[in-house]
Scaffold this active site. Sequence first.
Site, mmCIF file in Angstrom:
data_model
loop_
_atom_site.group_PDB
_atom_site.id
_atom_site.type_symbol
_atom_site.label_atom_id
_atom_site.label_comp_id
_atom_site.label_asym_id
_atom_site.label_seq_id
_atom_site.Cartn_x
_atom_site.Cartn_y
_atom_site.Cartn_z
ATOM 1 C CD GLU A 50 -7.404 2.827 -13.808
ATOM 2 O OE1 GLU A 50 -6.305 3.418 -13.835
ATOM 3 O OE2 GLU A 50 -7.933 2.350 -14.842
ATOM 4 C CG PHE A 112 -4.890 -8.674 -23.571
ATOM 5 C CD1 PHE A 112 -3.757 -7.910 -23.811
ATOM 6 C CD2 PHE A 112 -6.120 -8.033 -23.479
ATOM 7 C CE1 PHE A 112 -3.853 -6.532 -23.956
ATOM 8 C CE2 PHE A 112 -6.223 -6.655 -23.627
ATOM 9 C CZ PHE A 112 -5.080 -5.908 -23.862
ATOM 10 C CD GLN A 113 -6.073 -5.410 -20.414
ATOM 11 O OE1 GLN A 113 -7.235 -5.760 -20.261
ATOM 12 N NE2 GLN A 113 -5.738 -4.149 -20.672
ATOM 13 C CB VAL A 382 3.418 12.710 1.203
ATOM 14 C CG1 VAL A 382 4.808 12.254 1.607
ATOM 15 C CG2 VAL A 382 2.356 11.974 2.008
ATOM 16 C CG PHE A 467 9.753 15.974 3.024
ATOM 17 C CD1 PHE A 467 9.293 16.796 4.039
ATOM 18 C CD2 PHE A 467 10.026 14.646 3.320
ATOM 19 C CE1 PHE A 467 9.129 16.306 5.328
ATOM 20 C CE2 PHE A 467 9.858 14.144 4.602
ATOM 21 C CZ PHE A 467 9.402 14.979 5.613
HETATM 22 C C1 LIG Z 1 6.117 13.405 5.673
HETATM 23 C C2 LIG Z 1 5.406 13.013 6.935
HETATM 24 C C3 LIG Z 1 5.910 13.400 8.168
HETATM 25 C C4 LIG Z 1 5.230 13.088 9.341
HETATM 26 N N1 LIG Z 1 5.690 13.547 10.549
HETATM 27 C C5 LIG Z 1 4.919 13.411 11.654
HETATM 28 C C6 LIG Z 1 5.257 14.016 12.894
HETATM 29 O O1 LIG Z 1 6.283 14.690 13.014
HETATM 30 N N2 LIG Z 1 4.412 13.859 13.934
HETATM 31 C C7 LIG Z 1 3.263 13.118 13.845
HETATM 32 O O2 LIG Z 1 2.515 13.018 14.822
HETATM 33 N N3 LIG Z 1 2.936 12.499 12.712
HETATM 34 C C8 LIG Z 1 3.728 12.653 11.616
HETATM 35 N N4 LIG Z 1 3.342 12.065 10.450
HETATM 36 C C9 LIG Z 1 2.162 11.206 10.453
HETATM 37 C C10 LIG Z 1 2.502 9.845 11.046
HETATM 38 O O3 LIG Z 1 3.175 9.084 10.064
HETATM 39 C C11 LIG Z 1 1.227 9.122 11.516
HETATM 40 O O4 LIG Z 1 0.327 9.058 10.455
HETATM 41 C C12 LIG Z 1 0.541 9.824 12.674
HETATM 42 O O5 LIG Z 1 1.451 10.194 13.680
HETATM 43 C C13 LIG Z 1 -0.481 8.877 13.269
HETATM 44 O O6 LIG Z 1 -1.437 9.611 13.938
HETATM 45 P P1 LIG Z 1 -2.480 8.885 14.911
HETATM 46 O O7 LIG Z 1 -1.731 8.123 15.934
HETATM 47 O O8 LIG Z 1 -3.409 9.943 15.351
HETATM 48 O O9 LIG Z 1 -3.313 7.956 13.908
HETATM 49 P P2 LIG Z 1 -3.250 6.393 13.588
HETATM 50 O O10 LIG Z 1 -1.878 5.953 13.280
HETATM 51 O O11 LIG Z 1 -4.266 6.163 12.558
HETATM 52 O O12 LIG Z 1 -3.680 5.699 14.946
HETATM 53 C C14 LIG Z 1 -4.969 5.790 15.473
HETATM 54 C C15 LIG Z 1 -5.118 4.733 16.564
HETATM 55 O O13 LIG Z 1 -6.378 4.932 17.195
HETATM 56 C C16 LIG Z 1 -7.047 3.678 17.304
HETATM 57 N N5 LIG Z 1 -8.478 3.974 17.335
HETATM 58 C C17 LIG Z 1 -9.287 4.284 16.301
HETATM 59 N N6 LIG Z 1 -10.526 4.545 16.741
HETATM 60 C C18 LIG Z 1 -10.495 4.409 18.086
HETATM 61 C C19 LIG Z 1 -11.456 4.582 19.110
HETATM 62 N N7 LIG Z 1 -12.719 4.962 18.847
HETATM 63 N N8 LIG Z 1 -11.082 4.356 20.382
HETATM 64 C C20 LIG Z 1 -9.807 3.962 20.677
HETATM 65 N N9 LIG Z 1 -8.857 3.796 19.748
HETATM 66 C C21 LIG Z 1 -9.197 4.030 18.471
HETATM 67 C C22 LIG Z 1 -6.578 2.881 16.124
HETATM 68 O O14 LIG Z 1 -6.734 1.496 16.363
HETATM 69 C C23 LIG Z 1 -5.111 3.317 16.023
HETATM 70 O O15 LIG Z 1 -4.276 2.500 16.808
HETATM 71 C C24 LIG Z 1 4.031 12.330 9.274
HETATM 72 C C25 LIG Z 1 3.563 11.908 8.038
HETATM 73 C C26 LIG Z 1 4.214 12.255 6.873
HETATM 74 C C27 LIG Z 1 3.641 11.833 5.570
HETATM 75 C C1 LIG Z 2 4.840 7.846 -4.411
HETATM 76 C C2 LIG Z 2 6.015 8.369 -3.663
HETATM 77 N N1 LIG Z 2 7.205 8.495 -4.278
HETATM 78 C C3 LIG Z 2 8.276 8.993 -3.602
HETATM 79 C C4 LIG Z 2 8.168 9.357 -2.299
HETATM 80 C C5 LIG Z 2 9.348 9.929 -1.544
HETATM 81 N N2 LIG Z 2 9.097 11.360 -1.289
HETATM 82 C C6 LIG Z 2 8.590 11.822 -0.134
HETATM 83 S S1 LIG Z 2 8.330 13.458 -0.127
HETATM 84 C C7 LIG Z 2 8.898 13.607 -1.702
HETATM 85 C C8 LIG Z 2 8.987 14.957 -2.354
HETATM 86 C C9 LIG Z 2 7.681 15.599 -2.580
HETATM 87 O O1 LIG Z 2 7.893 16.654 -3.470
HETATM 88 P P1 LIG Z 2 6.821 17.775 -3.724
HETATM 89 O O2 LIG Z 2 5.489 17.189 -3.949
HETATM 90 O O3 LIG Z 2 7.352 18.682 -4.755
HETATM 91 O O4 LIG Z 2 6.752 18.514 -2.319
HETATM 92 P P2 LIG Z 2 7.920 19.355 -1.592
HETATM 93 O O5 LIG Z 2 8.460 18.479 -0.535
HETATM 94 O O6 LIG Z 2 8.902 19.743 -2.625
HETATM 95 O O7 LIG Z 2 7.217 20.530 -1.037
HETATM 96 C C10 LIG Z 2 9.295 12.362 -2.208
HETATM 97 C C11 LIG Z 2 9.891 12.165 -3.551
HETATM 98 C C12 LIG Z 2 6.909 9.167 -1.682
HETATM 99 N N3 LIG Z 2 6.693 9.466 -0.403
HETATM 100 N N4 LIG Z 2 5.860 8.698 -2.401
#
Ligand SMILES: Cc1cc2nc3c(=O)[nH]c(=O)nc-3n(C[C@H](O)[C@H](O)[C@H](O)COP(=O)(O)OP(=O)(O)OC[C@H]3O[C@@H](n4cnc5c(N)ncnc54)[C@H](O)[C@@H]3O)c2cc1C
Ligand SMILES: Cc1ncc(C[n+]2csc(CCOP(=O)(O)OP(=O)(O)O)c2C)c(N)n1
Length: 586
Positions: A50, A112-113, A382, A467
């Site tokens: 799911e 159950f559940q 991620v 990562f």
């Molecule tokens: C492993 C990992 C590493 C990451 N590293 C980075 C990084 O180095 N750099 C990076 O940038 N991100 C990184 N991210 C992503 C980060 O966590 C955020 O998701 C991202 O920066 C948010 O992007 P955003 O501000 O565009 O979007 P959002 O956080 O979704 O924000 C969008 C905003 O726009 C507003 N909005 C929506 N529609 C409208 C509209 N029509 N007009 C005006 N406002 C509006 C919303 O209300 C909201 O406040 C990473 C993510 C992961 C998983």
């Molecule tokens: C559900 C969940 N569990 C754990 C984490 C912590 N976490 C972030 S990145 C990562 C490793 C991801 O490994 P993989 O998919 O093999 O990608 P890699 O970074 O090795 O390329 C983990 C464990 C997370 N973000 N989400």
Amino acid sequence: MSKNLAELLVETLVHAGVQRIYGVAGDSLNGITDAIRRGGLLSWVHVRHEEGAAFAAGAEAHLTGKLAVCAGSCGPGNTHLINGLYDANRSRVPVLAIAAQIPSAEVGSGYFQETHPEITFRECSHYAELISHPEQMPRVLEIAMQTAISRRGVAVVILPGDVALRSAVAEGPRLSFPEPSPIVRPSDAEVEKLADLLNESSRVTILGGAGCAGAHEELIQAAGKLKSPIVHALRGKEFIEYDNPFDVGMTGLLGFASGYHAMMEADTLLMLGTDFPYRPFYPEKTKTIQIDIRGEQIGRRSRVDLGLVGDIKTTLAALIPKLKERIDDHHLRKCLRHYKETRKTLDDLAGGEPGSKPIHPQFLAKMLDQAASDDAIFTCDVGTPTLWAARYLTMNGKRRLLGSFNHGSMANALPQAIGAQTAFPNRQVISMSGDGGLAMLLGEMLTLRQHQLPVKIVVFRNDALAFVELEMKSAGILEFATDLVNPDFSKMAEAAGLLGLRAETPDQIRPALEQSLKHDGPALVEVFVNRQELSIPPSITLEQARGFSLYVLRAVLNGRGDTLLDLANTRTLREVFNVGKSEILG
Ligand SMILES: Cc1cc2nc3c(=O)[nH]c(=O)nc-3n(C[C@H](O)[C@H](O)[C@H](O)COP(=O)(O)OP(=O)(O)OC[C@H]3O[C@@H](n4cnc5c(N)ncnc54)[C@H](O)[C@@H]3O)c2cc1C
Ligand SMILES: Cc1ncc(C[n+]2csc(CCOP(=O)(O)OP(=O)(O)O)c2C)c(N)n1
């Protein structure tokens, strides 16, 4: 005979334009699945977990902007939805979850559940209500749909299996109007003030995010008048980066040095539709203006001098005529020069020689970028696939990029690809999967086979939670608990009825990618990439490192993954980042 509530539910969804429900069947859902079977107007996308259903619905909603639906049976069936629902809610995409419930007469007995989805889903939804009486239908369902659509997030309808089979009182759906599209912008006086502030500034940098979707033209016009570089946050990449002469890349730890410095060197930072979360990457002394459609977002991440509520497209359209055409473009030129250098450094890291190992994951990402079609939809797990997608995929206004960017959950890419491919059967959909991420929801590979969804899974196989290793190294912690003893994913794919391919040297990548992309069905390409690859962040100060636990940078690899540089070696860092020694964490 009058229809039952399950039939009314299906009719109401169809009436609202919903085409499918992602889920796993179960006794408490029997009324609904049976109504779907008999009605023939809604399809049931049977997934294997799911969580996959919720991610798939979230991806569909992200790509179409329209309500998407997932469902889980009572107790564990709907509890499994939860992680994908968190993701959809945090990404602000409209998803309705149908959580079936145990028989209504048993509620409160520890049956159950038995769970209480009203409580379980409270944090990851805007609305979660139980339907216990036929009179509530379709009103409660319609409130849920309206809430998901207008608040852009998750709404949950909880329906006991027996109630679903009771006779409906209402004859059909009550609501019938197109989704409202109000025009929201700051008042004239506010726009005037905004223009004055920008006209007075000499070095404006724009930080744009996902809220800039649909505002590309206005964004470019505004940047042109202001002579301002445009930095994007990751969720804004797909909307901002393309056809953009002002683009200086992304900021953040996965970002570019040029994106980072463009923000730090501005005298005015103009935040447009972004909730970029990492506070240490915001400049402290710069004047900051933030425009967001949601007032509650303003000032969350950085001190703000002027906060305005408005849609970016509409607000910029009102602002542009009031902006003076700036002559001095020194700031812009400097940032663009820096971007060009940074881009070249990153591109140099994405090389690969025939037969030589290891394969740099950057090279794989670049090959993928080149091989994919013009309107491909990419999803990235991620982990390091997010990093490589952010840095090496080229957006063009037609391509799309999805990840679990706000919630940050592993295993998102494959189920998101399922939602993307289901909603867009004729587009190329590519899942950039980590080996850890793929394994976490591996069963969804079977969903591809079951529905003959021609998704291409590209596995960045590094036999590690790389990562996390990167985080450990940066924190000066020895890697532990990150080894992955992996199967032969290509053979597993073959066994599951997918085309399974492998690439072990750089020259094998392109042919394998092309073969998979041409293949008329689901395929998996397993590529052995370098485990030790690390990325060079834009810049890290002591202050920033304190605030951002991901990356303390005690150790940095030289970008080719073979030499460990101690951060104490600030000379090298100075060369890379062109910043002073005091700025760098020792
Ligand atoms: C492993 C990992 C590493 C990451 N590293 C980075 C990084 O180095 N750099 C990076 O940038 N991100 C990184 N991210 C992503 C980060 O966590 C955020 O998701 C991202 O920066 C948010 O992007 P955003 O501000 O565009 O979007 P959002 O956080 O979704 O924000 C969008 C905003 O726009 C507003 N909005 C929506 N529609 C409208 C509209 N029509 N007009 C005006 N406002 C509006 C919303 O209300 C909201 O406040 C990473 C993510 C992961 C998983
Ligand atoms: C559900 C969940 N569990 C754990 C984490 C912590 N976490 C972030 S990145 C990562 C490793 C991801 O490994 P993989 O998919 O093999 O990608 P890699 O970074 O090795 O390329 C983990 C464990 C997370 N973000 N989400």
